[in-house]
Motif scaffolding. Structure first.
Motif, PDB file in Angstrom:
ATOM      1  N   ASP A  93       0.860  -1.176   0.000  1.00 16.13           N
ATOM      2  CA  ASP A  93       0.000   0.000   0.000  1.00 16.13           C
ATOM      3  C   ASP A  93       0.900   1.231   0.000  1.00 16.13           C
ATOM      4  O   ASP A  93       1.743   1.388   0.892  1.00 16.13           O
ATOM      5  CB  ASP A  93      -0.898   0.007   1.243  1.00 16.13           C
ATOM      6  N   PRO A  94       0.767   2.128  -0.998  1.00  7.80           N
ATOM      7  CA  PRO A  94       1.694   3.255  -1.122  1.00  7.80           C
ATOM      8  C   PRO A  94       1.612   4.275  -0.002  1.00  7.80           C
ATOM      9  O   PRO A  94       2.481   5.143   0.109  1.00  7.80           O
ATOM     10  CB  PRO A  94       1.305   3.877  -2.464  1.00  7.80           C
ATOM     11  N   VAL A  95       0.580   4.176   0.820  1.00  3.83           N
ATOM     12  CA  VAL A  95       0.459   5.087   1.963  1.00  3.83           C
ATOM     13  C   VAL A  95       0.645   4.345   3.283  1.00  3.83           C
ATOM     14  O   VAL A  95       1.474   4.715   4.114  1.00  3.83           O
ATOM     15  CB  VAL A  95      -0.905   5.814   1.949  1.00  3.83           C
ATOM     16  N   GLU A  96      -0.094   3.269   3.477  1.00  2.46           N
ATOM     17  CA  GLU A  96      -0.144   2.600   4.781  1.00  2.46           C
ATOM     18  C   GLU A  96       1.137   1.851   5.136  1.00  2.46           C
ATOM     19  O   GLU A  96       1.423   1.641   6.319  1.00  2.46           O
ATOM     20  CB  GLU A  96      -1.332   1.624   4.826  1.00  2.46           C
ATOM     21  N   ASP A  97       1.924   1.462   4.155  1.00  2.00           N
ATOM     22  CA  ASP A  97       3.112   0.653   4.431  1.00  2.00           C
ATOM     23  C   ASP A  97       4.374   1.467   4.691  1.00  2.00           C
ATOM     24  O   ASP A  97       5.470   0.895   4.830  1.00  2.00           O
ATOM     25  CB  ASP A  97       3.373  -0.319   3.273  1.00  2.00           C
ATOM     26  N   PHE A  98       4.232   2.798   4.777  1.00  2.00           N
ATOM     27  CA  PHE A  98       5.419   3.635   4.908  1.00  2.00           C
ATOM     28  C   PHE A  98       5.209   4.751   5.932  1.00  2.00           C
ATOM     29  O   PHE A  98       4.077   5.076   6.288  1.00  2.00           O
ATOM     30  CB  PHE A  98       5.774   4.267   3.547  1.00  2.00           C
ATOM     31  N   VAL A  99       6.318   5.307   6.382  1.00  2.00           N
ATOM     32  CA  VAL A  99       6.274   6.571   7.107  1.00  2.00           C
ATOM     33  C   VAL A  99       6.885   7.620   6.191  1.00  2.00           C
ATOM     34  O   VAL A  99       7.814   7.337   5.426  1.00  2.00           O
ATOM     35  CB  VAL A  99       7.025   6.509   8.449  1.00  2.00           C
ATOM     36  N   THR A 233       0.296  20.395 -10.493  1.00  2.00           N
ATOM     37  CA  THR A 233       1.195  19.243 -10.519  1.00  2.00           C
ATOM     38  C   THR A 233       2.615  19.758 -10.334  1.00  2.00           C
ATOM     39  O   THR A 233       2.923  20.914 -10.634  1.00  2.00           O
ATOM     40  CB  THR A 233       1.143  18.453 -11.855  1.00  2.00           C
ATOM     41  N   SER A 234       3.475  18.901  -9.838  1.00  2.00           N
ATOM     42  CA  SER A 234       4.896  19.230  -9.730  1.00  2.00           C
ATOM     43  C   SER A 234       5.675  17.932  -9.645  1.00  2.00           C
ATOM     44  O   SER A 234       5.115  16.865  -9.370  1.00  2.00           O
ATOM     45  CB  SER A 234       5.176  20.081  -8.485  1.00  2.00           C
ATOM     46  N   ALA A 235       6.956  18.036  -9.888  1.00  2.00           N
ATOM     47  CA  ALA A 235       7.852  16.911  -9.653  1.00  2.00           C
ATOM     48  C   ALA A 235       8.383  17.085  -8.240  1.00  2.00           C
ATOM     49  O   ALA A 235       9.233  17.923  -7.985  1.00  2.00           O
ATOM     50  CB  ALA A 235       8.978  16.899 -10.671  1.00  2.00           C
ATOM     51  N   TRP A 236       7.829  16.325  -7.298  1.00  2.00           N
ATOM     52  CA  TRP A 236       8.233  16.435  -5.892  1.00  2.00           C
ATOM     53  C   TRP A 236       9.130  15.258  -5.521  1.00  2.00           C
ATOM     54  O   TRP A 236       9.035  14.183  -6.108  1.00  2.00           O
ATOM     55  CB  TRP A 236       7.003  16.485  -4.974  1.00  2.00           C
ATOM     56  N   PHE A 237       9.976  15.464  -4.558  1.00  2.00           N
ATOM     57  CA  PHE A 237      10.928  14.435  -4.150  1.00  2.00           C
ATOM     58  C   PHE A 237      11.074  14.466  -2.632  1.00  2.00           C
ATOM     59  O   PHE A 237      11.424  15.504  -2.064  1.00  2.00           O
ATOM     60  CB  PHE A 237      12.292  14.662  -4.801  1.00  2.00           C
ATOM     61  N   GLY A 238      10.769  13.336  -1.991  1.00  2.00           N
ATOM     62  CA  GLY A 238      10.839  13.297  -0.544  1.00  2.00           C
ATOM     63  C   GLY A 238      11.267  11.940  -0.021  1.00  2.00           C
ATOM     64  O   GLY A 238      11.224  10.930  -0.739  1.00  2.00           O
ATOM     65  N   LEU A 239      11.661  11.893   1.232  1.00  2.00           N
ATOM     66  CA  LEU A 239      12.173  10.673   1.832  1.00  2.00           C
ATOM     67  C   LEU A 239      11.077   9.914   2.571  1.00  2.00           C
ATOM     68  O   LEU A 239      10.319  10.497   3.360  1.00  2.00           O
ATOM     69  CB  LEU A 239      13.299  11.000   2.808  1.00  2.00           C
ATOM     70  N   ILE A 240      11.020   8.606   2.304  1.00  2.30           N
ATOM     71  CA  ILE A 240      10.083   7.719   2.999  1.00  2.30           C
ATOM     72  C   ILE A 240      10.848   6.539   3.573  1.00  2.30           C
ATOM     73  O   ILE A 240      11.967   6.238   3.148  1.00  2.30           O
ATOM     74  CB  ILE A 240       8.956   7.222   2.065  1.00  2.30           C
ATOM     75  N   ALA A 241      10.239   5.891   4.555  1.00  2.88           N
ATOM     76  CA  ALA A 241      10.850   4.724   5.195  1.00  2.88           C
ATOM     77  C   ALA A 241       9.779   3.683   5.453  1.00  2.88           C
ATOM     78  O   ALA A 241       8.582   3.952   5.310  1.00  2.88           O
ATOM     79  CB  ALA A 241      11.528   5.142   6.505  1.00  2.88           C
ATOM     80  N   HIS A 242      10.221   2.479   5.843  1.00  3.60           N
ATOM     81  CA  HIS A 242       9.277   1.418   6.184  1.00  3.60           C
ATOM     82  C   HIS A 242       8.451   1.829   7.402  1.00  3.60           C
ATOM     83  O   HIS A 242       8.911   2.594   8.260  1.00  3.60           O
ATOM     84  CB  HIS A 242      10.039   0.129   6.461  1.00  3.60           C
ATOM     85  N   LYS A 243       7.242   1.333   7.494  1.00  2.00           N
ATOM     86  CA  LYS A 243       6.327   1.732   8.564  1.00  2.00           C
ATOM     87  C   LYS A 243       6.857   1.402   9.961  1.00  2.00           C
ATOM     88  O   LYS A 243       6.400   1.978  10.944  1.00  2.00           O
ATOM     89  CB  LYS A 243       4.958   1.086   8.363  1.00  2.00           C
ATOM     90  N   SER A 244       7.835   0.501  10.045  1.00  2.00           N
ATOM     91  CA  SER A 244       8.424   0.153  11.333  1.00  2.00           C
ATOM     92  C   SER A 244       9.582   1.076  11.719  1.00  2.00           C
ATOM     93  O   SER A 244      10.203   0.884  12.771  1.00  2.00           O
ATOM     94  CB  SER A 244       8.928  -1.296  11.309  1.00  2.00           C
ATOM     95  N   PHE A 245       9.872   2.043  10.898  1.00  2.00           N
ATOM     96  CA  PHE A 245      10.983   2.970  11.147  1.00  2.00           C
ATOM     97  C   PHE A 245      10.813   3.586  12.536  1.00  2.00           C
ATOM     98  O   PHE A 245       9.770   4.162  12.837  1.00  2.00           O
ATOM     99  CB  PHE A 245      10.981   4.051  10.073  1.00  2.00           C
ATOM    100  N   PRO A 246      11.817   3.486  13.401  1.00  2.00           N
ATOM    101  CA  PRO A 246      11.661   3.925  14.788  1.00  2.00           C
ATOM    102  C   PRO A 246      11.305   5.409  14.910  1.00  2.00           C
ATOM    103  O   PRO A 246      11.765   6.242  14.115  1.00  2.00           O
ATOM    104  CB  PRO A 246      13.037   3.651  15.406  1.00  2.00           C
TER     105      PRO A 246
END
Length: 307
Positions: A93-99, A233-246
């Protein structure tokens, strides 16, 4: 790579920053800049390129989690939401599985036509597109440039024909030659050609005008009567991590990124992309991504792009 043991301070190992595209592109260049600045604040950051399937290969790897996921990040971009819209059977899931840590930069797309084009405004272009068949180019199906054109087509109720190429290296020459009528290209790709007069910029796709093209209106300004009043619209770039990320890691990483985006070094880096620093952090970034996913899912459905 080891995880964070109980009582151990994060980061306890190198950070892996995965780029979901090949080396040399905008995402790669940005990621390496962030990695360079981030390791001055935290620890060594190792950049890995893992391209494939519109960024979904690298994202799926992150979603699986497991050993080392508490030191692994992905530089997400519009491909994160567009890919999920085109490939609906993804195993994450592109939202629920990440922070969502932070949106780092935003780059406008620019609605550009060849210098030889008879159209000098959005109004003129839309009027012509409603009377006949005009074409728009992109560096590939499912790119943010392609989807920006599809969104424009849907909102203006025009019958624009999409002409995909194998990358900007092929798409840009076709646009310059007048083989296609319009493109919704990333700012850094077309800015030099706008400055030289080889392309005409009709509008930028962000909510506000760009400081790099202050005389060029935003589509929202000039397109309300054509259904473009909410076009962004824009070309955005950001950092994501696994949902378990402390949570400790999220806090420390977020503080380091805040320091980075406010630094002179980073601010002097942005103009080469015609970019501004991203604003969305944490839950706000998560909500932004969820909205993007909903928008592109609808566009993909209307364009019959689902695979």
């Amino acid at each position: 790579m080891t995880g964070v043991a109980h009582g151990e301070e994060w980061p306890s190992d190198n950070i892996r920053l995965v780029v979901p595209y090949s080396a040399g592109g905008t995402t790669d260049l940005l990621s390496r800049k962030v990695a360079d600045l981030l390791q001055k604040e935290l620890t060594t950051v190792v950049v890995e390129n893992r391209p494939g399937a519109g960024s979904t290969v690298a994202t799926a790897q992150l979603a699986r989690g497991g050993r080392g996921s508490d030191h692994m990040l992905v530089m997400a971009s519009p491909g994160h939401t567009i890919g999920a819209s085109i490939y609906p059977n993804l195993r994450y899931d592109p939202v629920e599985d990440f922070v969502f840590i932070r949106n780092v930069i935003d780059i406008p797309n620019v609605m550009v036509v060849p210098a030889s084009s008879p159209y000098n405004s959005v109004e003129e272009f839309v009027a012509a597109a409603r009377e006949g068949q005009l074409s728009f180019s992109s560096p590939g199906i499912g790119s943010s440039i392609h989807m920006s054109g599809e969104l424009f087509k849907n909102l203006t109720q025009t019958n624009l024909i999409h002409v995909p190429f194998r990358g900007s290296g092929e798409a840009l020459p076709a646009l310059l030659a007048g083989d296609v009528d319009v493109a919704f290209e990333n700012m850094p790709t077309v800015y030099p050609h706008i400055q030289s007069g080889k392309l005409k910029a009709l509008a930028v796709t962000t909510a506000e005008r760009s400081e790099f093209l202050p005389e060029v209106p935003a589509l929202q300004e000039v397109g309300a009567e054509f259904g473009l009043g909410d076009y962004v619209t824009s070309a955005w770039f950001g950092l994501i991590a696994h949902k378990s990320f402390p949570e400790e890691a999220q806090a420390k990483l977020g503080a380091a990124l805040e320091k980075i985006v406010e630094s002179k070094n980073f601010k002097s880096f942005l103009p080469q992309f015609g970019a501004v620093a991203g604003k969305e952090v944490g839950d706000e970034f998560r909500a932004f991504v969820a909205d993007e996913l909903e928008k592109w899912a609808e566009v993909a459905e209307q364009a019959n792009l689902k695979r």
